[in-house]
Scaffold this motif. Structure first.
Motif, PDB file in Angstrom:
ATOM      1  N   LEU A   1       0.847  -1.185   0.000  1.00 36.07           N
ATOM      2  CA  LEU A   1       0.000   0.000   0.000  1.00 36.07           C
ATOM      3  C   LEU A   1       0.887   1.242   0.000  1.00 36.07           C
ATOM      4  O   LEU A   1       1.651   1.483   0.942  1.00 36.07           O
ATOM      5  CB  LEU A   1      -0.915   0.000   1.229  1.00 36.07           C
ATOM      6  N   TYR A   2       0.803   2.001  -1.103  1.00 36.12           N
ATOM      7  CA  TYR A   2       1.515   3.269  -1.214  1.00 36.12           C
ATOM      8  C   TYR A   2       0.507   4.405  -1.100  1.00 36.12           C
ATOM      9  O   TYR A   2      -0.595   4.326  -1.673  1.00 36.12           O
ATOM     10  CB  TYR A   2       2.239   3.380  -2.563  1.00 36.12           C
TER      11      TYR A   2
ATOM     12  N   PRO B   1      -4.480   1.866  -9.044  1.00 37.05           N
ATOM     13  CA  PRO B   1      -4.411   3.243  -8.544  1.00 37.05           C
ATOM     14  C   PRO B   1      -5.578   3.534  -7.597  1.00 37.05           C
ATOM     15  O   PRO B   1      -6.702   3.071  -7.807  1.00 37.05           O
ATOM     16  CB  PRO B   1      -4.517   4.082  -9.831  1.00 37.05           C
ATOM     17  N   LEU B   2      -5.290   4.257  -6.544  1.00 37.70           N
ATOM     18  CA  LEU B   2      -6.323   4.654  -5.591  1.00 37.70           C
ATOM     19  C   LEU B   2      -6.790   6.046  -5.970  1.00 37.70           C
ATOM     20  O   LEU B   2      -6.264   7.058  -5.489  1.00 37.70           O
ATOM     21  CB  LEU B   2      -5.766   4.617  -4.168  1.00 37.70           C
TER      22      LEU B   2
ATOM     23  N   ASP C   1       6.417   6.441 -12.566  1.00 35.88           N
ATOM     24  CA  ASP C   1       7.027   5.104 -12.644  1.00 35.88           C
ATOM     25  C   ASP C   1       6.003   3.981 -12.612  1.00 35.88           C
ATOM     26  O   ASP C   1       6.375   2.805 -12.557  1.00 35.88           O
ATOM     27  CB  ASP C   1       8.014   4.912 -11.484  1.00 35.88           C
ATOM     28  N   CYS C   2       4.724   4.309 -12.670  1.00 37.13           N
ATOM     29  CA  CYS C   2       3.674   3.270 -12.637  1.00 37.13           C
ATOM     30  C   CYS C   2       2.699   3.499 -13.778  1.00 37.13           C
ATOM     31  O   CYS C   2       2.123   4.594 -13.920  1.00 37.13           O
ATOM     32  CB  CYS C   2       2.935   3.298 -11.297  1.00 37.13           C
ATOM     33  N   TRP C   3       2.522   2.443 -14.598  1.00 37.49           N
ATOM     34  CA  TRP C   3       1.600   2.552 -15.735  1.00 37.49           C
ATOM     35  C   TRP C   3       0.168   2.782 -15.266  1.00 37.49           C
ATOM     36  O   TRP C   3      -0.617   3.453 -15.945  1.00 37.49           O
ATOM     37  CB  TRP C   3       1.675   1.294 -16.591  1.00 37.49           C
TER      38      TRP C   3
ATOM     39  N   LEU D   1      -1.530   3.961  -4.267  1.00 40.36           N
ATOM     40  CA  LEU D   1      -1.418   2.825  -5.175  1.00 40.36           C
ATOM     41  C   LEU D   1      -1.411   1.525  -4.370  1.00 40.36           C
ATOM     42  O   LEU D   1      -0.768   1.436  -3.318  1.00 40.36           O
ATOM     43  CB  LEU D   1      -0.130   2.935  -5.995  1.00 40.36           C
ATOM     44  N   LEU D   2      -2.143   0.528  -4.878  1.00 40.79           N
ATOM     45  CA  LEU D   2      -2.084  -0.838  -4.341  1.00 40.79           C
ATOM     46  C   LEU D   2      -1.325  -1.700  -5.340  1.00 40.79           C
ATOM     47  O   LEU D   2      -1.657  -1.722  -6.525  1.00 40.79           O
ATOM     48  CB  LEU D   2      -3.482  -1.415  -4.134  1.00 40.79           C
TER      49      LEU D   2
END
Length: 608
Positions: free
Chosen positions: A314-315, A382-383, A344-346, A392-393
């Motif tokens: 969990l970010y 994405p949250l 850095d995350c699609w 982000l999870l």
């Protein structure tokens, strides 16, 4: 010599002779008559007992054994009569015995005859029933829907009914004379050989047998096999009742498949219900959460229950920053990046979930490359809430400890979890959004919109709570009440906007002049209140002097002018000396403030 001749009349002579003859005849007749009479009389006297005996004999001979001869004399006739009577008595006794014996014999003969007759009738009835039963059994066997066969030790058919011929599709020649092994595969032949060995031991069994027909089709028969023994008790043959269960097996297979599908559907439904229940529980827990830390704890706790075989990271995004920080994880086996840039995350770029089923051939997010690249499916969720990214999870599917090998099975599991993962992430995002919204609304309800300080409502609630804590811990709580001197003059000279600017500047100065645990509130108008938990009166006065000095040196640039020479007055009170409850304590501080005002302002006055 000569002869003498005499002459006489012969008539007289003849007459005399005749007379003599007549006399002789008469006398002879008389004598005969008397003899007869004498004989008669003598015979009557002599034969009377004999006649009587004869009469008695005739009566006895006619069947009357009760008659007896009279014994009138002791001579031979009397002795004969006595002997005769004795003989008749014995004869009567013998006849009575014989009669009784005959009657008993006749009775026994009659009874035996009746028994024999009944036995004969019973035998005839049994024979008839047996014949009927045999006929019925034969008809039943011949017309039975089930196959009935008799086979010897070498599996040669000795008997087969019509159903057996139909089962094996030997309509023309029949099964008799054929061998069962001709219809069996090698493994089924071994089964039959083993079963035959059991028949030889006198055992009976029910088992399934698969036969192969001439056209290659297969049938499944349920065999109920019974050993047949000869008179010496040795195995002779096997009697088997066969039932064609081919369709039944197909139905059972179909039912088993349907059952498996139903059980799978039920298991999935049960799992979905459990997951839905956990999601509801998680939602309820979210409603009770009052901080972001509690939200994180709830997310990690329920992720372990809903995704027990997966690793979950969990970010969260702090404010409007362009990075996210790792705030919690479950089932994490390898080190993960603590900070991730948004680019850095699609999933963050797309603002949509991003699933990687085969990391070896698919494009993975840059933040996943910095640590150990994943060898199993991974999902980035994405949250997002109301167009804003909150975090982000990251979910790594089916870790090695779960016992599932990487490959199609794991990929299928990840595919089946997609909707659940999306729902889970949406719930988390909504919870975070609602929490921040609640916190924002709460802040708005307890904050003064102009200065950003806590308002009077929050002051009263907090002061009451702090006093309860102080009572339990037996430590002091000090209160400083501050008022800007001559604030109305600033409003009149520079306008209300300048006055608001001064209020904001003073609020910031007071906030900087106190400890982190102290609570600064705008009490109303130009008045401020500071709650100092655990601070005694002397230190509270020193803190008040510090605040006054900081405000004295405050210079405010506004509209090209410098606003300075600001002063404030302060009143100080402490619990429990100046008040046992919060209204009394505030009243004591306010009274001290009024005294400071009346004594010339720009000073600190403590409560009496």
């Amino acid at each position: 010599m000569g002869y003498l001749a005499m002459g006489f009349s012969l008539a007289e002579v003849y007459r005399q002779i005749k007379y003599i003859r007549q006399l002789i005849t008469l006398v002879s007749a008389l004598i005969f008559g008397l003899g007869l009479l004498l004989i008669y009389v003598m015979s009557s006297l002599t034969t009377r007992p004999l006649r009587r005996m004869t009469k008695t004999v005739q009566e006895i001979s006619s069947g009357d054994l009760s008659k007896r001869t009279e014994v009138a004399s002791g001579d031979e006739v009397g002795t004969l009569a006595k002997s005769f009577n004795l003989m008749v008595d014995r004869l009567h006794q013998s006849l009575s015995s014989l009669q009784e014996a005959r009657e008993n014999l006749e009775k026994k003969v009659e009874e035996r005859t009746t028994e024999l007759k009944q036995q004969i009738e019973e035998k005839e009835r049994i024979s008839l029933k047996l014949k009927e039963s045999e006929e019925l059994f034969r008809n039943m066997v011949e017309n039975l829907g089930e196959a009935v066969v008799i086979a010897d030790a070498d599996q040669n058919f000795l008997f087969a009914n019509q159903a057996a011929n139909r089962f094996f599709e030997e309509f023309e020649t029949g099964l008799v004379g054929k061998n069962l092994k001709d219809y069996l595969s090698s493994d089924q032949q071994q089964l039959v050989s083993w079963q035959t060995a059991r028949r030889k031991r006198g055992l009976r069994d029910v088992y399934e047998l698969e036969i192969k027909l001439k056209d290659g089709r297969k049938k499944t028969l349920l065999v109920n096999a019974v050993p047949q023994l000869d008179q010496q008790g040795n195995f002779d043959s096997t009697l088997a009742l066969m039932t064609d269960i081919t369709e039944k097996k197909k139905e059972e297979a179909a039912l088993a498949e349907a059952k498996a599908r139903l059980e799978k559907a039920y298991a999935e439904l049960k799992k979905n219900n459990e997951e839905a229940s956990l999601l509801v529980e998680m939602g309820d827990a979210f409603q009770l959460a009052s901080s972001e830390e509690e939200i994180i704890s709830i997310v990690i706790n329920f992720s372990r229950q809903i995704f027990p075989d997966d690793s979950v990271l969990l970010y969260l995004r702090p404010g409007k920053g362009n990075f996210m920080q790792l705030r919690g994880s479950s089932n994490l086996k390898e080190a993960a990046e603590e900070f991730i840039n948004l680019n850095d995350c699609w999933a963050i770029r797309k603002s949509a979930p991003y699933f990687v089923l085969d990391p070896a051939s698919e494009l993975i997010c840059p933040h996943l490359k910095t640590s150990s690249p994943p060898n199993r499916p991974v999902a980035c969720l994405p949250l997002n809430s109301y167009g804003e990214n909150l975090g982000l999870l990251v979910v790594f599917c089916c870790q090695e400890e779960s016992g599932k090998e990487a490959g199609p099975e794991v990929e299928s599991l990840m595919t089946s979890k997609k909707q659940l993962l999306i729902t889970f992430s949406q719930r988390v995002a909504m919870a975070l959004s609602n929490l921040r919204l609640r916190q924002k609304l709460q802040e708005q309800s307890i904050r003064d919109p102009l200065t950003g300080l806590y308002n009077r409502r929050y002051l009263e609630e907090t002061l009451e709570r702090e006093l309860l804590r102080a009572k339990r811990a037996r430590h002091p709580v000090s209160v400083i009440m501050v008022d800007i001197d001559h604030f109305k003059k600033f409003n009149d000279n520079y306008g209300h906007e300048a006055g608001d600017f001064i209020l904001q500047a003073v609020a910031r100065t007071i906030q900087k002049s106190v400890r982190a645990e102290d609570i600064v509130c705008r009490y109303g108008g130009e008045e401020f209140t500071v709650i100092l938990p655990g601070l005694e009166l002397k230190k509270a006065v020193s803190r008040a002097e510090l605040i006054l000095d900081s405000v004295r040196h405050l210079e405010i640039n506004y509209g090209g002018s410098v606003l300075k020479n600001l002063t404030i007055s302060a009143g100080v009170a402490v619990f429990p000396e100046h008040g046992e409850n919060w209204p009394e304590l505030l009243q004591a501080a306010d009274t001290s403030l009024l005294q400071a005002k009346s004594q010339g302002r720009n000073r600190v006055v403590t409560a009496n």
